[in-house]
Scaffold this motif. Sequence first.
Motif, PDB file in Angstrom:
ATOM      1  N   VAL A  74       0.975  -1.259  -0.005  1.00 14.99           N
ATOM      2  CA  VAL A  74      -0.028   0.169   0.009  1.00 14.99           C
ATOM      3  C   VAL A  74       1.088   1.264  -0.114  1.00 14.99           C
ATOM      4  CG1 VAL A  74      -1.774   0.975   1.142  1.00 14.99           C
ATOM      5  CG2 VAL A  74      -1.645  -1.284   1.571  1.00 14.99           C
ATOM      6  N   LYS A  80      -2.376   3.529   3.780  1.00 19.34           N
ATOM      7  CA  LYS A  80      -1.525   2.414   4.485  1.00 19.34           C
ATOM      8  C   LYS A  80      -2.018   2.481   6.137  1.00 19.34           C
ATOM      9  CE  LYS A  80       3.001   2.255   3.645  1.00 19.34           C
ATOM     10  NZ  LYS A  80       3.267   0.870   3.202  1.00 19.34           N
ATOM     11  N   TYR A  83      -5.538   0.973   6.390  1.00 19.86           N
ATOM     12  CA  TYR A  83      -5.223  -0.532   6.447  1.00 19.86           C
ATOM     13  C   TYR A  83      -4.925  -1.116   7.627  1.00 19.86           C
ATOM     14  CZ  TYR A  83      -3.860  -5.285   5.466  1.00 19.86           C
ATOM     15  OH  TYR A  83      -3.655  -6.616   5.461  1.00 19.86           O
TER      16      TYR A  83
END
Length: 202
Positions: A74, A80, A83
Amino acid sequence: MDIYTCIAKRRDTRHFTNEPVPEEILNKAIMAAHHGPSVGLTEPWRFVRVKSEEKREQIKNLFTKASKEAEKSVIEPKTKEKYKSLKLEAILDAPIGLAIFCDHGVLDDFTIGTIGNANTLEWSCACAIQNMWLSLTAEGFGAGWVSIMDYEAFADILEIPKNWKPLGYFCIGKPATDYDGEPMLQNENWKKRSKKPLIIEV
Ligand SMILES: Cc1cc2nc3c(=O)[nH]c(=O)nc-3n(C[C@H](O)[C@H](O)[C@H](O)COP(=O)(O)O)c2cc1C
């Protein structure tokens, strides 16, 4: 609960209460899986109850390793961070851990429906898994499918026969939330469910 309500209510659950799952509920769910359709009536699904804390911890480590790898791909910093904030498993918190495998050993000299496409065995298992998921939902319980892991290492941990192909690890228990009635990934603003499927007429 009618079947359409059950289908709509089924969620991939990653947040569970501590409430134990009665054996009767689990058995019902596994029998629902066993009543699924299977190519050539092969019934290739295999279930492994993971009771060992040590094995659960090893499986959790596989998840953590694979998820950290995924994180690297990512690029966008905000995505990121998002996530990293998502809870994508409940391996150590769910009261029941169930690993499900597809047994390729069911194939014999001639298995109806498998000529040219051995994937039909796995598709059969996916049908069984959905039955299990719906049964748990109908009984007020839930499941979460964990696939983010090295499946070869996963099979090694559970010491299963070589021709059993892993399909996933399932966290099963009483949902602590219904994510406001939508997929958790939508509820977390990660992705939106589409309103309609794509249908093409030819
Ligand atoms: C084959 C398969 C693998 C999945 N693996 C994961 C996983 O590793 N971790 C996770 O949090 N969710 C996993 N999911 C759940 C999906 O993210 C979820 O089904 C989807 O976001 C829709 O949400 P819903 O199931 O609540 O409707 C998986 C689902 C499927 C069918």
